[in-house]
Write an enzyme that holds these catalytic residues in place. Structure first.
Site: not given
Lengths: 180, 181
Positions: A57, A96, A123
């Site tokens: 990701s 992230h 998210d």
């Protein structure tokens, strides 16, 4: 084949003193690894100073199998930083990037929104049901350094446990049969 | 002393040590690329001494109060930047984003990313882009009318190996409209 024969011979010729020496040196290896890990925890202030990237990701920045070094300082969290966070009800931490920050005037608490560079949306779908923001306590650390590929060792070992046992067995045999 | 195991062990240990050393040196070599004026003259980048950005807010598309009483604004942006001097041989990519930053009575800092992009190499580091905001510009509350805000260009340099670097340029003095539209 001569190598195996030699090893078997050396196991047969073990004496009690030698066994003790081997046990002590094995113990030294294990404890020094533990000391290094705990020292890293103290220095970085993060409960897991090194993490392995498990998903794509954050590509092309971080690929699966890369190792990240984390650091947890008192510094406030700001947009753009890559943080590792735990969501309630999820076992595996996520790496992230922070895209939105709202910091409270009075308490200094922060509301943070994250997104994977390679993901289309933010998210909120990954957070717990109904959760809109991450707070400080969700965040385990921020990524400061990066080492490619090394994490594949752990990925392979968790996904194919048999390789782990073979490796441990081979290492154990090596320690037992070495003649130092 | 000269068994297969010992030789393999020595070889692997040596190889890993050298690799680790090279990674460390590659990471350290980034320190020589401080974006200082002299470094730029050496690199013969004619355009600018530090990475520059130029930006204009072309248009406020709409500006409204959300049902839950949070202000939201949509805008069109013209972004141009030259980040070529950030690239070295150890640079994998540069992540660049534009954030609106402002204060409200409740929050001492609000940072909202409006646009971001990944620059894979030096050839793409000088760019011009015309876009509307990629992420929603929503306040926590309804403080955006007539609000002064900074637009900040942030960049995060991701190395091939080693330490990640980050810096920013703050462009102050933008103001949102007084009325919803």
């Amino acid at each position: 084949m001569g190598w195996i024969g030699e090893s078997v011979d050396s196991i047969k010729s073990l004496q009690i003193r030698q066994v003790l020496t081997q046990a002590v040196s094995l113990g030294m290896i294990v404890t020094s690894a533990l000391i290094i890990w705990k020292a890293l925890m103290c220095i970085t202030g993060s409960e897991s100073p090194v993490v392995v990237v498990l998903s794509g990701s954050m590509e092309p920045g971080f690929k699966r199998g890369d190792i990240l070094f984390l650091h947890m300082s008192k510094d406030p969290i700001r947009a753009g930083e890559i943080v590792v966070f735990n969501v309630d009800g999820r076992e595996i931490p996520i790496v992230h990037r922070v895209i939105k920050v709202h910091e409270r005037e009075d308490t200094g608490e922060v509301d943070v929104l994250t997104k994977g560079d390679n993901n289309y949306g933010d998210d909120r779908l990954l957070y717990a049901h109904g959760q809109l923001w991450l707070q400080r306590h969700h965040i385990m650390g921020r990524a400061v350094g990066f080492l490619p590929y090394v994490g594949w060792v752990t990925i392979i070992m968790t996904e194919k446990p048999i390789i782990k046992y073979i490796l441990i067995g081979a290492l154990g045999l090596l320690v037992i049969t070495s003649k130092d | 002393m000269h068994s297969f195991g010992y030789r393999a062990n020595a070889l692997v240990t040596f190889a890993v040590t050298i690799l680790a050393l090279m990674c460390g040196m590659a990471s350290l070599s980034d320190n020589f690329n401080s974006p200082s004026p002299s470094a730029h003259v050496q690199l013969r980048i004619s355009n600018s001494l530090t990475p520059f950005t130029h930006l204009s807010v072309l248009n406020i598309n709409w500006f409204q109060k959300q049902p839950k009483a949070n202000d939201e604004v949509s805008m069109t942006l013209n972004i141009s930047a030259d980040l070529q001097s950030l690239f070295t041989w150890n640079t994998k990519q540069v992540f660049v984003f534009l954030a609106a930053e402002y204060e409200t009575p409740k929050n001492s800092l609000n940072q909202i990313s409006l646009w971001d992009g990944i620059i894979p190499n030096k050839e793409h580091a000088k760019f011009w882009i015309h876009t509307s905001n990629k992420y929603r510009f929503i306040d926590q509350g309804s403080n955006l009318r007539g609000k002064e805000y900074n637009l900040t260009m942030h960049w995060h340099v991701m190395p091939k190996t080693g330490k990640m670097l980050a810096d920013k340029i703050v462009m102050p003095g933008y103001r949102l409209p007084e009325e919803y539209r």
